[in-house]
Design a protein around this motif. Sequence first.
Motif, PDB file in Angstrom:
ATOM      1  N   GLY A  69       0.743  -1.200  -0.018  1.00 53.41           N
ATOM      2  CA  GLY A  69      -0.165  -0.016  -0.325  1.00 53.41           C
ATOM      3  C   GLY A  69       0.884   1.243   0.005  1.00 53.41           C
ATOM      4  O   GLY A  69       1.646   1.198   0.698  1.00 53.41           O
ATOM      5  N   GLU A  70       0.432   2.171  -0.557  1.00 51.59           N
ATOM      6  CA  GLU A  70       1.366   3.426  -0.822  1.00 51.59           C
ATOM      7  C   GLU A  70       1.598   4.107   0.190  1.00 51.59           C
ATOM      8  O   GLU A  70       2.692   4.516   0.482  1.00 51.59           O
ATOM      9  CB  GLU A  70       0.629   4.546  -1.800  1.00 51.59           C
ATOM     10  CG  GLU A  70       1.205   5.726  -2.250  1.00 51.59           C
ATOM     11  CD  GLU A  70       0.373   6.638  -2.972  1.00 51.59           C
ATOM     12  OE1 GLU A  70       0.930   7.873  -3.460  1.00 51.59           O
ATOM     13  OE2 GLU A  70      -0.676   6.215  -3.365  1.00 51.59           O
ATOM     14  N   HIS A  71       0.464   4.088   1.226  1.00 49.93           N
ATOM     15  CA  HIS A  71       1.021   4.815   2.341  1.00 49.93           C
ATOM     16  C   HIS A  71       1.021   4.065   3.548  1.00 49.93           C
ATOM     17  O   HIS A  71       0.782   4.323   4.960  1.00 49.93           O
ATOM     18  CB  HIS A  71      -0.229   5.959   2.715  1.00 49.93           C
ATOM     19  CG  HIS A  71      -0.223   6.818   1.314  1.00 49.93           C
ATOM     20  ND1 HIS A  71       0.872   7.770   1.157  1.00 49.93           N
ATOM     21  CD2 HIS A  71      -1.344   7.046   0.762  1.00 49.93           C
ATOM     22  CE1 HIS A  71       0.400   8.580   0.554  1.00 49.93           C
ATOM     23  NE2 HIS A  71      -0.762   8.240  -0.185  1.00 49.93           N
ATOM     24  N   ASP A  72       1.136   2.703   3.579  1.00 55.71           N
ATOM     25  CA  ASP A  72       1.070   1.743   4.690  1.00 55.71           C
ATOM     26  C   ASP A  72       2.576   1.597   5.424  1.00 55.71           C
ATOM     27  O   ASP A  72       3.095   0.595   5.122  1.00 55.71           O
ATOM     28  CB  ASP A  72       0.625   0.471   4.352  1.00 55.71           C
ATOM     29  CG  ASP A  72       0.234  -0.331   5.400  1.00 55.71           C
ATOM     30  OD1 ASP A  72       0.483  -0.066   6.828  1.00 55.71           O
ATOM     31  OD2 ASP A  72      -0.389  -1.520   5.196  1.00 55.71           O
ATOM     32  N   THR A  73       2.920   2.835   5.855  1.00 55.40           N
ATOM     33  CA  THR A  73       4.303   2.479   6.730  1.00 55.40           C
ATOM     34  C   THR A  73       4.289   1.599   7.678  1.00 55.40           C
ATOM     35  O   THR A  73       5.366   1.005   8.241  1.00 55.40           O
ATOM     36  CB  THR A  73       4.643   3.836   7.234  1.00 55.40           C
ATOM     37  OG1 THR A  73       3.527   4.667   8.071  1.00 55.40           O
ATOM     38  CG2 THR A  73       4.749   4.864   5.848  1.00 55.40           C
TER      39      THR A  73
END
Length: 293
Positions: A69-73
């Motif tokens: 996921g692009e923002h799943d840090t």
Amino acid sequence: MFTSTPAPERTLHLLTQLERYGSRENGQFAVGRRLLQEHPDLPLHGFAISSSMCPEPGRPRHSLILRVGEHDTDGITAWARALGTEPVIDGARYRLDTFLDGIGIWGSATIPEDAYDMDQAVFVPSGDDVSFTHRGLLVTEFGEDGDLLFSGHPPVREVLAATSVYYRDTCGQRLRPFDGHDLADSITYGWCRFVAYPTRTDWRIRSASQATPGALPVTWMYAQDGHTQDLGSLERCPDCQRPSRGLDYHPTTGQLVHVCPSPVCRHQWPVTDFLSSAAAEPASRRWRGWRGW
């Protein structure tokens, strides 16, 4: 909390996806299956693969890229710790970079802009942050149209001089006025903030007023308003004897021709040494067809 968790029934789908790439023979399939078996509760949307013909020393030839996921840090952090390491944090970007059974494991995610402290990310650029410097000016390419961004509010003549240097030395071209347009009209002064988002290497700018904390003076050169002319070997115009390096293409025949720079003359004559002129042609034109394959 993770943003997504693959259901057990997705394991077969993800492995089928990997096998479709032909990665079983390189070890990526086996590593992907092991990751799914040992960490079924970690977030994973899919796989991608990467291979290098000449990897850097100490780097694997084949790698597996985890898509979380692009923002799943949080997901990147969880995968890193599950594999015995920590994420590499660079500004707002979290990266997973490790090995498993000789296969590189990569992944990345970025903190969303609205959740990141953009004020703290404001910085003053140096020569290491831009494309080049010219007489103390910091100059960087911006966008895909050949626009340039300058630090400060230099005089018009300095902007035009630096623009000429960039197009001549970097692009192998001369930027000329287009259809009676004055290149000086393409220069715009303003203020902005340089923001290290997502990273200092991949920074952005944000328009701002002069009173905004951290705002710096900048100058834009909108070079798409000009006409680029290829440069070749030095020739003298057969009509007026003025020296010229300008090249162009005849509008009817498409033949490469020399162009006299004199606005009064503007004579064109054929290029006789085609090989040397082709070698002088900028890489952007010579390789354009290859990029489209």
